[in-house]
Design an enzyme around this catalytic site. Sequence first.
Site, PDB file in Angstrom:
ATOM      1  N   GLY A  99       0.821  -1.204   0.000  1.00 29.21           N
ATOM      2  CA  GLY A  99       0.000   0.000   0.000  1.00 29.21           C
ATOM      3  C   GLY A  99       0.851   1.248   0.000  1.00 29.21           C
ATOM      4  O   GLY A  99       1.984   1.243  -0.480  1.00 29.21           O
ATOM      5  N   CYS A 100       0.333   2.333   0.548  1.00 26.43           N
ATOM      6  CA  CYS A 100       1.033   3.619   0.542  1.00 26.43           C
ATOM      7  C   CYS A 100       2.366   3.530   1.271  1.00 26.43           C
ATOM      8  O   CYS A 100       2.423   3.100   2.426  1.00 26.43           O
ATOM      9  CB  CYS A 100       0.156   4.684   1.202  1.00 26.43           C
ATOM     10  N   PHE A 101       3.439   3.957   0.603  1.00 23.71           N
ATOM     11  CA  PHE A 101       4.758   3.828   1.236  1.00 23.71           C
ATOM     12  C   PHE A 101       4.940   4.768   2.421  1.00 23.71           C
ATOM     13  O   PHE A 101       5.798   4.536   3.266  1.00 23.71           O
ATOM     14  CB  PHE A 101       5.916   3.953   0.246  1.00 23.71           C
ATOM     15  N   TRP A 102       4.125   5.821   2.537  1.00 25.35           N
ATOM     16  CA  TRP A 102       4.205   6.654   3.732  1.00 25.35           C
ATOM     17  C   TRP A 102       3.905   5.821   4.974  1.00 25.35           C
ATOM     18  O   TRP A 102       4.559   5.979   6.008  1.00 25.35           O
ATOM     19  CB  TRP A 102       3.192   7.797   3.667  1.00 25.35           C
ATOM     20  N   CYS A 103       2.908   4.952   4.873  1.00 27.41           N
ATOM     21  CA  CYS A 103       2.514   4.104   6.000  1.00 27.41           C
ATOM     22  C   CYS A 103       3.590   3.066   6.316  1.00 27.41           C
ATOM     23  O   CYS A 103       3.980   2.886   7.474  1.00 27.41           O
ATOM     24  CB  CYS A 103       1.213   3.378   5.692  1.00 27.41           C
TER      25      CYS A 103
END
Length: 221
Positions: A52-56
């Site tokens: 999923g989102c690489f920020w997470c």
Amino acid sequence: MKKLIPILGVALLFSCNNTAQNINQKQQAVINADPIEVPLKDGKARAYFASGCFWCVEAIYESVEGVEESISGYSGGWTKNPTYEASNTGRTGHAEAVEIIYDPNVVSFATLVDVYFASQNPTQVNGQGPDRGSQYRSIIFYQNDEQMKIIEEKKAALAKELDAEIAAEVYPFQKFWVAEDYHQDYEKLHPNQRYIQAVSIPRLKRFQAKMPEVLKKNAKH
């Protein structure tokens, strides 16, 4: 004119089918490639995950004892020098991924795989939470046969435990492309951003509650 419309429709259909087939062939070539093993550097190893989102994902792994750094980027596709805008089209084959730099004497690859599965919805296909599309799909990258065996065994055990199909794909590692500077340490630098508050931090907290034993002492939110 009426005769041209069906002809144009057929032509467009063939064009779309050919494009899809070409993309599938390129993706299959990535999946069938021999893995590339990244050598240790200053005693540190590297592992690669898409979830999923690489920020997470970046923030999750940086909370784990033995992980020195987590870098956001792109992997799993066939295009060179992918950008955030290009990968978001789903046409590069890449997924948002992270490079984990870790001390193998402190944390094992097997534990990093456990972190991977504990920090996501393992049955969600092509995305995590509100982030949907092939660029957000789940992929675990292996660099050798030993890593592949660890991944496959843990994936099979989880499928049995949940009595469900696990969405994570298993790819041979080829190359990791570092994302743009503004994506790095995003959660840390923008703690009050709306997405971070609504998605990233809750996801991090859910993981920390599941695996408190692997956390750094100062990692808790």
